[in-house]
Design a protein around this motif. Structure first.
Motif, PDB file in Angstrom:
ATOM      1  N   TYR A  53       0.822  -1.215   0.000  1.00 61.11           N
ATOM      2  CA  TYR A  53       0.000   0.000   0.000  1.00 61.11           C
ATOM      3  C   TYR A  53       0.850   1.257   0.000  1.00 61.11           C
ATOM      4  CZ  TYR A  53      -3.637  -3.315   1.062  1.00 61.11           C
ATOM      5  OH  TYR A  53      -4.479  -4.388   1.011  1.00 61.11           O
ATOM      6  N   PHE A  82      -7.168  -5.987   8.764  1.00 58.33           N
ATOM      7  CA  PHE A  82      -7.012  -4.587   9.141  1.00 58.33           C
ATOM      8  C   PHE A  82      -7.539  -4.350  10.551  1.00 58.33           C
ATOM      9  CE2 PHE A  82      -6.941  -4.795   4.635  1.00 58.33           C
ATOM     10  CZ  PHE A  82      -6.099  -3.775   4.221  1.00 58.33           C
ATOM     11  N   ALA A  86     -12.341  -4.000   8.100  1.00 57.44           N
ATOM     12  CA  ALA A  86     -12.540  -3.657   6.687  1.00 57.44           C
ATOM     13  C   ALA A  86     -13.318  -4.715   5.923  1.00 57.44           C
ATOM     14  CB  ALA A  86     -11.193  -3.387   6.013  1.00 57.44           C
ATOM     15  N   PHE A  88     -16.443  -6.067   3.718  1.00 55.72           N
ATOM     16  CA  PHE A  88     -17.272  -5.398   2.720  1.00 55.72           C
ATOM     17  C   PHE A  88     -18.715  -5.399   3.230  1.00 55.72           C
ATOM     18  CE2 PHE A  88     -14.008  -7.756   0.057  1.00 55.72           C
ATOM     19  CZ  PHE A  88     -13.104  -6.707   0.120  1.00 55.72           C
ATOM     20  N   PHE A  99     -14.305 -13.433  -1.766  1.00 51.01           N
ATOM     21  CA  PHE A  99     -13.930 -12.353  -2.693  1.00 51.01           C
ATOM     22  C   PHE A  99     -12.570 -12.581  -3.354  1.00 51.01           C
ATOM     23  CE2 PHE A  99     -12.199  -8.166  -3.779  1.00 51.01           C
ATOM     24  CZ  PHE A  99     -13.252  -7.619  -4.493  1.00 51.01           C
TER      25      PHE A  99
ATOM     26  N   ASP B 157     -14.731   3.489   4.844  1.00 50.45           N
ATOM     27  CA  ASP B 157     -13.413   3.199   5.407  1.00 50.45           C
ATOM     28  C   ASP B 157     -12.445   2.873   4.264  1.00 50.45           C
ATOM     29  OD1 ASP B 157     -11.234   2.265   6.773  1.00 50.45           O
ATOM     30  OD2 ASP B 157     -12.253   0.541   7.678  1.00 50.45           O
ATOM     31  N   ALA B 159      -9.772   1.480   4.309  1.00 49.39           N
ATOM     32  CA  ALA B 159      -9.216   0.141   4.495  1.00 49.39           C
ATOM     33  C   ALA B 159     -10.033  -0.901   3.731  1.00 49.39           C
ATOM     34  CB  ALA B 159      -9.166  -0.219   5.973  1.00 49.39           C
ATOM     35  N   VAL B 160     -11.327  -0.620   3.519  1.00 54.29           N
ATOM     36  CA  VAL B 160     -12.167  -1.561   2.770  1.00 54.29           C
ATOM     37  C   VAL B 160     -11.671  -1.676   1.337  1.00 54.29           C
ATOM     38  CG1 VAL B 160     -14.489  -1.887   1.846  1.00 54.29           C
ATOM     39  CG2 VAL B 160     -14.193  -1.235   4.215  1.00 54.29           C
ATOM     40  N   ASP B 162      -8.565  -0.909   0.407  1.00 53.42           N
ATOM     41  CA  ASP B 162      -7.254  -1.555   0.520  1.00 53.42           C
ATOM     42  C   ASP B 162      -7.416  -3.067   0.600  1.00 53.42           C
ATOM     43  OD1 ASP B 162      -5.844   0.783   0.455  1.00 53.42           O
ATOM     44  OD2 ASP B 162      -5.496   0.912   2.609  1.00 53.42           O
ATOM     45  N   ALA B 163      -8.410  -3.498   1.391  1.00 47.81           N
ATOM     46  CA  ALA B 163      -8.634  -4.931   1.578  1.00 47.81           C
ATOM     47  C   ALA B 163      -8.926  -5.592   0.234  1.00 47.81           C
ATOM     48  CB  ALA B 163      -9.776  -5.174   2.556  1.00 47.81           C
ATOM     49  N   ALA B 164      -9.759  -4.933  -0.579  1.00 49.70           N
ATOM     50  CA  ALA B 164     -10.105  -5.504  -1.880  1.00 49.70           C
ATOM     51  C   ALA B 164      -8.861  -5.619  -2.759  1.00 49.70           C
ATOM     52  CB  ALA B 164     -11.164  -4.652  -2.563  1.00 49.70           C
ATOM     53  N   ALA B 171      -7.305  -1.813  -9.291  1.00 49.52           N
ATOM     54  CA  ALA B 171      -7.903  -0.551  -8.862  1.00 49.52           C
ATOM     55  C   ALA B 171      -9.293  -0.370  -9.478  1.00 49.52           C
ATOM     56  CB  ALA B 171      -6.993   0.609  -9.244  1.00 49.52           C
ATOM     57  N   ARG B 173     -11.334  -2.727 -10.711  1.00 49.94           N
ATOM     58  CA  ARG B 173     -12.235  -3.753 -10.179  1.00 49.94           C
ATOM     59  C   ARG B 173     -12.707  -3.357  -8.776  1.00 49.94           C
ATOM     60  NH1 ARG B 173     -12.971  -9.449 -11.552  1.00 49.94           N
ATOM     61  NH2 ARG B 173     -15.023  -9.748 -10.605  1.00 49.94           N
ATOM     62  N   SER B 177     -16.561  -2.996  -7.852  1.00 51.05           N
ATOM     63  CA  SER B 177     -17.208  -3.993  -6.991  1.00 51.05           C
ATOM     64  C   SER B 177     -17.296  -3.574  -5.526  1.00 51.05           C
ATOM     65  CB  SER B 177     -16.510  -5.354  -7.125  1.00 51.05           C
ATOM     66  OG  SER B 177     -15.152  -5.231  -6.807  1.00 51.05           O
ATOM     67  N   ILE B 178     -16.532  -2.566  -5.116  1.00 49.11           N
ATOM     68  CA  ILE B 178     -16.573  -2.154  -3.710  1.00 49.11           C
ATOM     69  C   ILE B 178     -17.043  -0.700  -3.562  1.00 49.11           C
ATOM     70  CG2 ILE B 178     -15.247  -1.886  -1.564  1.00 49.11           C
ATOM     71  CD1 ILE B 178     -15.450  -4.807  -2.501  1.00 49.11           C
ATOM     72  N   PRO B 181     -20.755   0.299  -5.251  1.00 52.37           N
ATOM     73  CA  PRO B 181     -21.934  -0.171  -4.502  1.00 52.37           C
ATOM     74  C   PRO B 181     -22.104   0.538  -3.155  1.00 52.37           C
ATOM     75  CG  PRO B 181     -20.684  -2.033  -5.338  1.00 52.37           C
ATOM     76  CD  PRO B 181     -19.871  -0.821  -5.622  1.00 52.37           C
ATOM     77  N   LEU B 182     -20.992   0.836  -2.484  1.00 53.17           N
ATOM     78  CA  LEU B 182     -21.090   1.492  -1.182  1.00 53.17           C
ATOM     79  C   LEU B 182     -21.485   2.959  -1.343  1.00 53.17           C
ATOM     80  CD1 LEU B 182     -18.018   0.011   0.717  1.00 53.17           C
ATOM     81  CD2 LEU B 182     -20.410  -0.644   0.855  1.00 53.17           C
TER      82      LEU B 182
END
Lengths: 336, 265
Positions: A53, A82, A86, A88, A99, B157, B159-160, B162-164, B171, B173, B177-178, B181-182
């Protein structure tokens, strides 16, 4: 020993702030390594660089022997949990866990099998259809773990994973993470500021301060022999005094003992310093005594002695005492 | 609103009365059987609704207004979302300045904007008045789109995302997909707000009107200046009803708190 990851000369500079300062770090394979230190020590920055990151300002990072310094996070095959979990929020628990597999184009049947397998590992298979919002903090944490493990990562990265849990759950999750590590055989890197957590969970611990590594080793090696005053303080050593040779040393409160009397006792097997009781704290089994004393360099120091309450001498505030410092328990520090 | 102070509560009630009572008068007079805008109404009839719906200037300008509002809302969103992303997720130097810049259309008087557009686009570039209006409305709604989208983006967040990425999503995708929708409730509220802003706009639409393309508020304003019959009340009630309907749909699908609470959930 094979390496799960390796930092060589890695720095991270934000403007005029150096978060990580030229570190060399080897993460062993198949073990749990903790990055431990106070906030701002560079541990989370190091983890984020490992995850991809943040690109290091200088230096290289290799993962499983391959230079990955410029590899984007999605190509690193690392599982990360995290601090905020985090998850979804618009996906069910099973979709969250699946996922990473979906991104890897794992066929649906295989995906479902591995999602179940990961959820079983954390004991949440029965909640696969729930939305994350419906889960407790501890359950969300487990889902985040299952999601990270499902992709069978090269490394599992945990960023202060227990800091949002209540005390009882935190203790429970320590053992849980250890168990998962043992069952999967994954190399785990865990970032924490809690020395008890690090001591209990680590195979290897890395103490950091101001972007630099202060000491690295197994807890059993680091704890009895802290390299410097920072490490000693961070691990809970309380007493710092200069010995007759002029070296800074430390000793744990339970290794000091006190006597009373007019005459200075003989200092066989260590040294004796004179002091006055400042404070007494009765803890049932233990009696904690704070003593104002003068060390060999002439500096005024406060020493904390942890005595067995039943065998402690009769003390009150202001009592003159002799503090015995047994040489076998004195830990020399290199200063700093 | 959880702590109810008696004075604050009375002021709130007073505010509602001041806002709602005049509307109530309009609604009641729309159902009059008489031929003047007068309260109390003379009898009950739906004749003015019929008149409003068959009066061509109203119906054609309503269609114009809807077309304009829908297209400019979509455009504002299409431009606003990337800008909001850049402000909230990008490593943009001088973020505050950029954010301030996107507020400026809210500060500049609309008549000035209208005149500038008239000079530059219609006279200068020879655009027709629909194109110019579309441009003007889009510019006008752009800051709303940026701010409302930005406000809901700030609630996600990071981090959500980042998690994906960490789980293997590129980036692009991750965005589809994240993030998207949010962001949906935020986008919905931005679109709704933009739509209503355009639909209600008078200054720009007044300045940039032409014989071929006029919006409903402009036509209504024009009508009231020359006539004083309940047909205007009737069309107002119809608009009101449509707005309430949209609000109810918004409430049923995403929830009011989430639509307009994009800013403070």
């Amino acid at each position: 020993m094979t390496h799960a990851a390796q930092f060589r000369g890695v720095s991270q500079v934000f403007g005029d702030f150096t978060a990580v300062d030229d570190i060399d770090l080897t993460i062993p394979d198949g073990k749990l390594t903790t990055l431990l230190g106070p906030s701002g020590c560079g541990k989370t920055t190091s983890l984020r660089m490992l995850a991809g990151y943040l690109a290091p300002t200088h230096g290289t990072i290799s993962i499983a022997g391959v230079d990955s310094t410029r590899t984007p996070p999605e190509k690193r095959d690392l599982g990360m949990v995290f601090q905020s979990y985090a998850l979804f929020p618009h996906m069910s628990v099973a979709e969250n866990v699946g996922f990473g597999l979906k991104m890897r184009r794992v066929p649906a049947a295989e995906r479902a099998r591995r999602v179940t397998e990961s959820l079983e590992l954390v004991g949440l298979a029965h909640l696969s259809a729930s939305k994350p919002k419906k889960l407790s903090g501890g359950q969300q944490q487990r889902v985040a773990l299952a999601r990270a493990i499902a992709i069978r990562p090269k490394l599992l990265l945990l960023d202060e994973p227990l800091s949002n849990l209540d005390a009882r759950l935190r203790i429970q999750m320590r053992a849980e993470i250890r168990r998962i590590q043992a069952e999967t055989g994954l190399a785990v890197v865990l970032v924490t500021h809690d020395q008890d957590e690090a001591l209990e969970m680590s195979d290897e611990m890395v103490l950091m301060k101001d972007g630099r590594i202060q000491q690295q080793g197994a807890p059993q090696e680091v704890f009895p022999a802290p390299a410097n005053r920072f490490v000693a303080e961070f691990l809970g050593y309380e007493n710092f005094l200069t010995d007759p040779g002029g070296e800074l040393t430390t000793i744990r409160p339970e290794h000091l003992w006190l006597t009373v009397g007019e005459q200075a006792p003989s200092a066989s097997g260590g040294s004796v310093v004179s002091g006055v009781v400042l404070d007494l704290a009765y803890r049932g089994v233990d009696l904690l005594v704070t003593v104002a004393a003068t060390d060999a360099s002439g500096a005024r120091v406060e020493l904390l002695a942890d005595l067995r309450a039943e065998s402690a001498p009769d003390l009150t505030q202001g009592t003159h005492v002799w503090v015995h410092v047994p040489a076998t328990h004195v830990v020399p520090l290199t200063g700093d | 609103m959880r702590t109810r102070h008696p004075i604050a509560a009375s002021l709130a009630v007073l505010g509602y009365i001041v806002m709602l009572v005049p509307i109530l008068f309009v609604v009641v007079t729309a159902f009059t059987a008489g031929s003047t805008l007068r309260f109390p109404p003379e009898g009950f009839s739906l004749r003015w609704f019929e008149a409003a719906l068959t009066y061509t200037p109203f119906t054609s300008s309503l269609v114009s207004s809807l077309i304009l509002a829908v297209i400019s809302a979509v455009l504002a969103l299409a431009l606003g979302v990337p800008v909001a992303l850049a402000i909230h997720r990008g490593r943009l130097p001088g973020k505050a300045l950029v954010e301030g810049l996107f507020l400026s259309p809210l500060i500049v008087p609309e008549l000035v904007v209208g005149l500038a557009l008239y000079q530059q686009l219609m006279v200068g570039f020879g655009l027709d008045n629909f194109q110019t209006l579309l441009f003007g409305h889009t510019v006008l709604m752009f800051p709303y789109a940026v701010r409302v989208t930005g406000a809901s983006l700030a609630l996600i967040d990071p981090a959500v995302e980042d998690a994906a990425r960490g789980l293997g999503a590129s980036a692009g995708r991750t965005f589809f997909s994240i993030t998207l929708p949010l962001l949906r409730p935020g986008l919905f509220s931005a679109a709704l707000l933009s739509f209503i802003t355009s639909f209600n706009n008078v200054p720009l639409s007044l300045l940039l009107q032409s014989r071929d393309f006029r919006t409903l508020p402009v036509v209504m304003l024009d009508y009231v200046q020359q006539n004083y019959d309940p047909i205007v009340a009737a069309i107002s009630v119809l608009i009101l009803a449509a707005t309430v309907l949209v609000a109810v749909i918004a409430e049923r699908t995403v929830g009011f708190a989430r639509v307009f609470g994009g800013i403070n959930r």
